[in-house]
Design a protein around this motif. Structure first.
Motif: not given
Length: 128
Positions: A45-49, A68-69, A76-77
């Motif tokens: 979810i956080a990484f768009g996977i 994009s991933v 996220c740092g």
């Protein structure tokens, strides 16, 4: 602030030691996911996977994430240069990376502890 930089340097050394056995891109990505998230779905979810299965294909090195991933991971740092090459530090040198460093220090039970005065102590596994 010099004191804040010293604290972050100490935490950075701890993470470098913890990651010293991580060798390839898939290992580095797995380490990031394991340290940042409770499960692989949260990372997706956080990484768009799209799915944990796709994330696991990244872990095995079967495929490399899209731009994009990688951009989502960077937001996220995470230092994408470190992720791809192993050179540099896990956390980026921007505000997101500083936040991530603090988050990881608080999340990991053997991380150095930072008290209200900014003093660092290793009461976890590394001090045993």
């Amino acid at each position: 602030n010099v004191h804040t930089n010293n604290v972050l340097d100490t935490v950075s050394v701890w993470h470098r030691t913890r990651l010293s056995k991580v060798t390839g891109f898939g290992d580095r990505l797995r380490s990031v996911v394991d340290q940042m998230f409770d499960n692989q779905m949260e990372a997706c979810i956080a990484f768009g996977i799209s799915s944990p299965q796709l994330l696991r294909r990244y872990f095995t090195g079967m495929i490399v994430p899209s731009g994009s991933v990688l951009a989502a991971i960077a937001s996220c740092g995470v230092n994408v240069n470190w992720l791809l090459t192993g050179k540099g530090e896990l956390c980026s040198q921007d505000e997101a990376g500083t936040f991530l460093m603090g988050y990881l220090a608080n999340r990991c039970p053997d991380a150095p502890e930072i008290d209200d005065n900014g003093q660092v102590s290793f009461s976890g596994a590394l001090s045993r």
